[in-house]
Design an enzyme around this catalytic site. Sequence first.
Site, PDB file in Angstrom:
ATOM      1  N   THR A 154      26.968   2.031  11.329  1.00 31.21           N
ATOM      2  CA  THR A 154      27.488   2.114  12.687  1.00 31.21           C
ATOM      3  C   THR A 154      26.440   1.571  13.631  1.00 31.21           C
ATOM      4  O   THR A 154      25.252   1.809  13.451  1.00 31.21           O
ATOM      5  CB  THR A 154      27.859   3.556  13.080  1.00 31.21           C
ATOM      6  OG1 THR A 154      28.207   3.565  14.467  1.00 31.21           O
ATOM      7  CG2 THR A 154      26.735   4.545  12.843  1.00 31.21           C
ATOM      8  N   LYS A 173      32.391   0.746  24.810  1.00 32.54           N
ATOM      9  CA  LYS A 173      33.220   0.401  23.649  1.00 32.54           C
ATOM     10  C   LYS A 173      34.239  -0.651  24.051  1.00 32.54           C
ATOM     11  O   LYS A 173      35.140  -0.391  24.836  1.00 32.54           O
ATOM     12  CB  LYS A 173      33.911   1.627  23.073  1.00 32.54           C
ATOM     13  CG  LYS A 173      34.297   1.394  21.624  1.00 32.54           C
ATOM     14  CD  LYS A 173      34.589   2.657  20.876  1.00 32.54           C
ATOM     15  CE  LYS A 173      34.470   2.431  19.377  1.00 32.54           C
ATOM     16  NZ  LYS A 173      35.007   3.534  18.591  1.00 32.54           N
ATOM     17  N   GLU A 217      30.806   8.320  10.939  1.00 33.81           N
ATOM     18  CA  GLU A 217      30.090   9.381  10.215  1.00 33.81           C
ATOM     19  C   GLU A 217      31.038  10.444   9.664  1.00 33.81           C
ATOM     20  O   GLU A 217      30.605  11.396   9.021  1.00 33.81           O
ATOM     21  CB  GLU A 217      29.074  10.049  11.165  1.00 33.81           C
ATOM     22  CG  GLU A 217      27.893   9.171  11.549  1.00 33.81           C
ATOM     23  CD  GLU A 217      28.160   8.309  12.793  1.00 33.81           C
ATOM     24  OE1 GLU A 217      29.343   8.046  13.090  1.00 33.81           O
ATOM     25  OE2 GLU A 217      27.180   7.898  13.432  1.00 33.81           O
ATOM     26  N   TRP A 247      31.137  -1.326  19.486  1.00 31.00           N
ATOM     27  CA  TRP A 247      30.129  -0.763  20.387  1.00 31.00           C
ATOM     28  C   TRP A 247      29.220  -1.826  21.003  1.00 31.00           C
ATOM     29  O   TRP A 247      28.871  -2.806  20.361  1.00 31.00           O
ATOM     30  CB  TRP A 247      29.226   0.201  19.635  1.00 31.00           C
ATOM     31  CG  TRP A 247      29.880   1.457  19.193  1.00 31.00           C
ATOM     32  CD1 TRP A 247      30.086   1.848  17.898  1.00 31.00           C
ATOM     33  CD2 TRP A 247      30.394   2.506  20.008  1.00 31.00           C
ATOM     34  NE1 TRP A 247      30.701   3.078  17.879  1.00 31.00           N
ATOM     35  CE2 TRP A 247      30.904   3.502  19.159  1.00 31.00           C
ATOM     36  CE3 TRP A 247      30.480   2.696  21.397  1.00 31.00           C
ATOM     37  CZ2 TRP A 247      31.484   4.678  19.639  1.00 31.00           C
ATOM     38  CZ3 TRP A 247      31.054   3.862  21.870  1.00 31.00           C
ATOM     39  CH2 TRP A 247      31.556   4.837  20.995  1.00 31.00           C
TER      40      TRP A 247
HETATM   41  P1  AMP Z   1      33.107   4.642  15.483  1.00 33.31           P
HETATM   42  O1  AMP Z   1      32.040   5.352  14.762  1.00 33.31           O
HETATM   43  O2  AMP Z   1      32.749   3.233  15.828  1.00 33.31           O
HETATM   44  O3  AMP Z   1      34.420   4.751  14.785  1.00 33.31           O
HETATM   45  O4  AMP Z   1      33.291   5.329  16.907  1.00 33.31           O
HETATM   46  C1  AMP Z   1      33.504   6.710  17.045  1.00 33.31           C
HETATM   47  C2  AMP Z   1      33.631   7.057  18.504  1.00 33.31           C
HETATM   48  O5  AMP Z   1      34.757   6.388  19.083  1.00 33.31           O
HETATM   49  C3  AMP Z   1      33.856   8.513  18.807  1.00 33.31           C
HETATM   50  O6  AMP Z   1      32.666   9.271  18.763  1.00 33.31           O
HETATM   51  C4  AMP Z   1      34.474   8.450  20.204  1.00 33.31           C
HETATM   52  O7  AMP Z   1      33.472   8.261  21.190  1.00 33.31           O
HETATM   53  C5  AMP Z   1      35.306   7.180  20.137  1.00 33.31           C
HETATM   54  N1  AMP Z   1      36.704   7.490  19.795  1.00 33.31           N
HETATM   55  C6  AMP Z   1      37.310   7.369  18.602  1.00 33.31           C
HETATM   56  N2  AMP Z   1      38.606   7.727  18.670  1.00 33.31           N
HETATM   57  C7  AMP Z   1      38.842   8.106  19.957  1.00 33.31           C
HETATM   58  C8  AMP Z   1      39.991   8.605  20.667  1.00 33.31           C
HETATM   59  N3  AMP Z   1      41.193   8.762  20.079  1.00 33.31           N
HETATM   60  N4  AMP Z   1      39.825   8.909  21.976  1.00 33.31           N
HETATM   61  C9  AMP Z   1      38.634   8.740  22.589  1.00 33.31           C
HETATM   62  N5  AMP Z   1      37.527   8.270  21.983  1.00 33.31           N
HETATM   63  C10 AMP Z   1      37.625   7.964  20.677  1.00 33.31           C
END
Ligand code: AMP
Length: 546
Positions: free
Chosen positions: A184, A439, A328, A444
Amino acid sequence: MQGKMMHRPLRIIDILAFAAEVHADAGIVSARTEGDVHRATYPQIMARTAQLANALHGLGVGTGDRVATLAWNGHRHFELYFGVAGIGAVCHTINPRLPAEQILYIIDHADDRLLFVDLTFVPLVEGLRDQLPADLRLVIMTDRAHMPDTPLDALCYEELLADQPAGIDWPEVPEDTAAGLCYTSGTTGHPKGALYTHRSTVLHALTVPLSQTTSFRAGRRIMPVVPMFHVNAWGLPYNAPLTGMTLVMPGPNLDGPGLFSLMDAERVYSGWGVPTVWAGLLSEIEAQGRVPEGFADLVVGGSAAPRAMIEAYEARGVTVSQAWGMTEMSPIGTHGVLPPRMQDAPEQTRIDMKCNAGRRLFGVDFKIVDDDGRRQPHDGQTTGELYVRGNTVISEYFENPGATRAAMDGEGWFGTGDVASVDPHGLLTIRDRAKDLVKSGGEWISSIDLENAATSHPAIHACAVIAIPHPKWDERPVLVAVPAGEDRPALEDLHAHMAPHFAKWQMPDDVIYVDDLPLTATGKISKLTLRERFADYVLPELREAT
Ligand code: AMP
């Protein structure tokens, strides 16, 4: 007293073996980089996966070795997921959207032995060629007829499989054996690896369909638009064969018209992905005046689904639910399927509910804490940082004790960096983000990395990057800067200065010069105040559009 039941290890390969036997009519439809649409049943894919596993053995891949991929969603990538894990090796999916220096870092950190590359990404690998480890072997994921003219010393995927036996004795790997690796980039500094096990992956595959009951139906078709290079396409390559669904893989065709025509032709029932792709599909739906044939279920995650998007799809008869999770967490932690008591509620009440992130999955525990780490009530109101615990959550980052220490608390919970509230029924509402990130399109961008790069420009005294809402990309970064003197470099000059460290899409969309930056009581730049100050700010691209 110890119970007297068998203990069989949970193995990823058993999911595919099960599908090949019990759901033999289902399989995978892949829009490939070669431009064709490939079809195979699970028994056929099982045979090819065994051929791949035999080929990997032939190339000297053994238990624990890392085998990397740079690939879209397609049947060959699926075969790698199962074939690599099946022999006890680790399938390391690389995100091609990362800046080149991060890709090189993670190949080195993971100590990859082999790299499987889709045709699209051959030029990317050619560009990195001189900096790749000398002993990294390359395989291009195509047949001989489509092998590109390239200076790379690369094997051909289909030739690798061609003469191999279509059967193999899959080893009895212990269930805690590493099976998948995904980095990540969700912080500043180097990407951090989540190392999934067979056990965590199988448990995730088993629990997700229990809560997402509207999406999984044997005989229907499901499309992961979420890429297989990012957190195992949210686990769909495992859920689908387990539940007897056919996977429709979009390959590189991720724009609205491309998705519409594939979904329409293949009668996709359920689609999963980030809001950006569903915004693209919605434009195409509006242009055509209809939804793709058979499309009835949409799962949005990765970022919050905008209310207008939920309303637009629901109005066209597509049921929308949100999922929230993280790399994670394998990654899914919640699902937004409405509880039975809500099914007949007025439409606006149902939409209100769908704007939340959904209720927690079985096996994922939540804890909300205040700034001092004290537990807060799950009353739906109190807000704090969300911590998680469970069998599908990482226990540590792959070979990164510093990052692990920063993420885990004293009780062994993992800090998500999301600021949230939880109600008494496990319903999660994401309120803010403690991590300093933007995002964009599901990927990211580190504000801190951008700020460091910008302040290394001699004309910039101080700066802060804030996320500005964008209708297509969800968020875009904007630089708010205090100049060092009279000179106010144009955005293009700053881009040129920052270019070596970022992918193009990560660069700020605008620079706004200010006399000073607001500070918090502890002397840090107050992003909250900045966000409030620029609440009415409109990105240049959107200004021009209006
Ligand atoms: P990733 O590890 O790249 O999948 O990103 C995870 C992060 O994406 C989470 O900690 C949130 O900050 C954001 N995220 C994922 N799903 C949602 C959702 N349905 N609503 C708001 N934020 C989300």
